[in-house]
Every structure is written in C-alpha cells, then in structure tokens.
Design a protein around this motif. Structure first.
Motif, mmCIF file in Angstrom:
data_model
loop_
_atom_site.group_PDB
_atom_site.id
_atom_site.type_symbol
_atom_site.label_atom_id
_atom_site.label_comp_id
_atom_site.label_asym_id
_atom_site.label_seq_id
_atom_site.Cartn_x
_atom_site.Cartn_y
_atom_site.Cartn_z
ATOM 1 N N HIS A 215 24.299 72.049 -1.223
ATOM 2 C CA HIS A 215 23.590 71.047 -0.430
ATOM 3 C C HIS A 215 22.890 69.980 -1.265
ATOM 4 C CE1 HIS A 215 23.852 72.556 3.762
ATOM 5 N NE2 HIS A 215 24.090 73.707 3.159
ATOM 6 N N GLU B 293 23.561 64.041 -2.560
ATOM 7 C CA GLU B 293 23.221 63.027 -1.571
ATOM 8 C C GLU B 293 24.462 62.300 -1.065
ATOM 9 O OE1 GLU B 293 18.939 61.304 -2.303
ATOM 10 O OE2 GLU B 293 20.022 61.297 -4.227
ATOM 11 N N TYR C 19 28.477 62.915 0.690
ATOM 12 C CA TYR C 19 29.230 63.868 1.510
ATOM 13 C C TYR C 19 30.695 63.472 1.474
ATOM 14 C CZ TYR C 19 30.353 67.018 5.371
ATOM 15 O OH TYR C 19 30.873 68.036 6.130
ATOM 16 N N THR D 165 32.364 67.669 -2.281
ATOM 17 C CA THR D 165 31.186 68.477 -1.973
ATOM 18 C C THR D 165 31.575 69.927 -1.729
ATOM 19 O OG1 THR D 165 30.196 66.532 -0.927
ATOM 20 C CG2 THR D 165 29.148 68.645 -0.487
ATOM 21 N N HIS E 190 34.509 68.505 4.931
ATOM 22 C CA HIS E 190 33.566 67.739 4.107
ATOM 23 C C HIS E 190 34.089 66.320 3.906
ATOM 24 C CE1 HIS E 190 32.306 71.878 3.094
ATOM 25 N NE2 HIS E 190 31.119 71.333 2.892
ATOM 26 N N ARG F 111 28.763 67.633 9.063
ATOM 27 C CA ARG F 111 27.890 66.556 8.577
ATOM 28 C C ARG F 111 26.455 66.795 9.045
ATOM 29 N NH1 ARG F 111 32.569 63.262 9.586
ATOM 30 N NH2 ARG F 111 31.895 62.790 11.721
ATOM 31 N N HIS G 149 24.792 69.354 6.818
ATOM 32 C CA HIS G 149 24.399 68.842 5.504
ATOM 33 C C HIS G 149 23.298 67.793 5.579
ATOM 34 C CE1 HIS G 149 27.150 70.426 2.301
ATOM 35 N NE2 HIS G 149 27.761 70.901 3.384
ATOM 36 N N GLY G 150 22.941 67.381 6.778
ATOM 37 C CA GLY G 150 21.914 66.357 6.913
ATOM 38 C C GLY G 150 20.515 66.914 6.754
ATOM 39 N N TYR H 262 21.992 62.809 3.578
ATOM 40 C CA TYR H 262 22.401 64.022 2.875
ATOM 41 C C TYR H 262 21.459 64.379 1.726
ATOM 42 C CZ TYR H 262 26.591 63.017 5.547
ATOM 43 O OH TYR H 262 27.458 62.739 6.570
#
Length: 285
Positions: free
Chosen positions: A124, A127, A129, A133, A176, A198, A201-202, A235
């Motif tokens: 994670h 920053e 995506y 990743t 991803h 998404r 991962h935010g 991200y």
C-alpha cells in the motif's frame, strides 16, 4: 484410510504458475508504463516503478527458497487429519471459494492488527496505482500461512490448494490498473474489479479499510466492508514514506513495532502491541 502426502509429491505435482507468469506480468506492466508515458497520464513514477519491480523480484526469488517450509506446514496439517475431500472439478471450485473466504480474513487482519499490517503495508505504500503495484509483496507475508492451514484441516488436497492459491494471487494482477474503469454490473457484484480495488488502495477517509475481497467481492457485502468507487482515490498510506528504498518500504512498520515493544516496559504489553490496531503504533523516524 487416506494416502499420506509427501513434500516431494506435492512439489512435483503443483506447477509454479507465478514463476512462469512473472515475465508476462512484467512485460504487461512495462507496456502500461509506456502507454501511461505516451498519453501523459502520469500513472507511473520511475523510481516508484523500480522500487515495486525490485520488491517483486526479491519476493519471487524468496519464494523459491522458502516454499518448502510453506508446503511442509500445509501438508503436515493435511496428513494429521483422518479425512479428505475427493479431488474433482466441483471440489476444486469449492476449494477456491473456501480459500477466498480465508484470504478475505487474512487481508482484513492485515489491516486491523499491527503484526499483519507489517506484512502487508508494502503493498500500500505507493502513491501510484498501476500494474506494477501488484508486485509490491512484502518479504515477510509468509507468516500469513496461519490463515490458510484450516483449508488443509478441512481435507482439501495440498496440490489443489496450491494451484488455487496461485490462481488467486495471479488474479490480483489485472485489478491494479486505472485503465479499466467500469465493468458490467453482474461481474462487479460477484468479482473484485479494478474499481473495487482502487477504493481499497485509497486513503480517502471513507475508503479506508474497505473492499478486502481477493477474487470475490461478495464477502465485503456480507461482512459490511463494501464501498463503491464514488470519487477518485488518493493512493498511499496515512504515514506515507518519503523515499523509494525497497528495504525500508518492506520493513518500516516492523521497525516501528520493535521500537514500540522495546519501550513497552513488560513482556505482556510488548506482546499486545503486535495485535493492536496499526493506528496505535507510535512512529519513530
């Protein structure tokens, strides 16, 4: 009486799908890198990409050396229980669904407890995506094998388990990406899509700790962790590293944990730190 399974038999029967797929995955990530640059989308950052690639390559090499230990633990559990589940297409699909259930909980604990967050944070702490990743897999994630031993206890054959596990890991690759925006509703209701992941991962406030599903998104709907994508994700992690050092990206939360344990004052308090929320960790620079 069921046949005892040996390590040699499993290792010779379970193909290393991830190793075979690695060159193709890297090529696809490079292709996405190229299109991102060509279209000026800024989905990649060069240093970040090479950090992800380095972490991923070490992870693949590492797995070649330690898979004997992982295989051994799963086989040991399978051999000590007196029952087994027959191997056929129906039970193989059932194994995949059961595995995905345990992957949901392994992933959820990977966000909710410090020790497992330390094995997962690497995935994670970018920053960006993009397909690369998916390569950011911690070199300490193998301790999460404890979540998958119940599958062997249920009696699923180790070879079927490892094939299903590798397919589940490979599934993570394509989700991803920013290039696939939406998919038909029936797919999005059953399967994890790039849109769902998404969100995961935010670090937007209402995106935090949502959409833990690995292959199937319905676990999140059942257990109340589902969140649709309703705004562009930002991200990274809340305590965002300001470097691209692969070793530090893998171990920075472990460093925080051990420093907190050292200052705990007692063995009991030090042990509890491992299972507290990651948000309770004091950060040390």
């Amino acid at each position: 009486m069921k046949e005892k399974i040996t390590l040699d038999k499993v290792m010779s029967s379970a193909p290393d799908l991830i190793l075979y797929a690695a060159p193709v995955l890297i090529a696809l990530a490079l292709l996405e890198f190229y299109f991102s640059w060509k279209q000026k989308k800024e989905l990649y950052e060069k240093k970040d990409f090479f950090a992800s690639l380095s972490i991923g390559l070490v992870s693949v090499i590492q797995n070649l050396f330690i898979k004997t230990l992982l295989f051994g633990s799963v086989i040991w559990v399978y051999n000590i229980v007196p029952w087994s589940i027959p191997v056929n297409w129906a039970t193989s699909i059932l194994c995949f669904i059961v595995l995905d259930f345990f992957r949901y909980w392994a992933h959820r604990f990977g966000h909710e407890t410090s020790i497992f967050w330390a094995t997962h944070v690497t995935h994670h702490n970018s920053e960006k995506y993009n397909l690369s990743t998916s390569f950011r897999l911690s070199w300490t994630q193998q301790i999460k094998v404890v979540f998958f031993l119940p599958i062997s206890f249920l009696g699923f054959h180790p070879v079927i388990f490892f094939i299903c596990h590798q397919i589940a890991v490979l599934y993570q690759f394509w989700i991803h990406t920013e290039y696939i925006r939406t998919l038909p509703k029936w797919i999005s209701y059953i399967f994890v899509t790039p849109s769902h992941h998404r969100v995961h991962h935010g670090k937007n406030e209402h995106y935090l700790d949502k959409n833990y599903g690995s292959t199937f998104i319905f676990w999140d709907r059942i257990f109340g962790t589902f969140q649709p994508e309703d705004e562009q994700a930002v991200y990274g992690i809340l305590e965002q590293p300001k470097h691209y050092n692969p070793v530090k990206l893998v171990f920075h939360v472990w460093v925080d944990i051990f420093k907190n344990m050292k200052r705990a004052g007692s063995i009991k308090k030090a042990t509890l730190i491992l299972f507290q929320s990651p948000s309770s960790l004091k950060k040390y620079e």
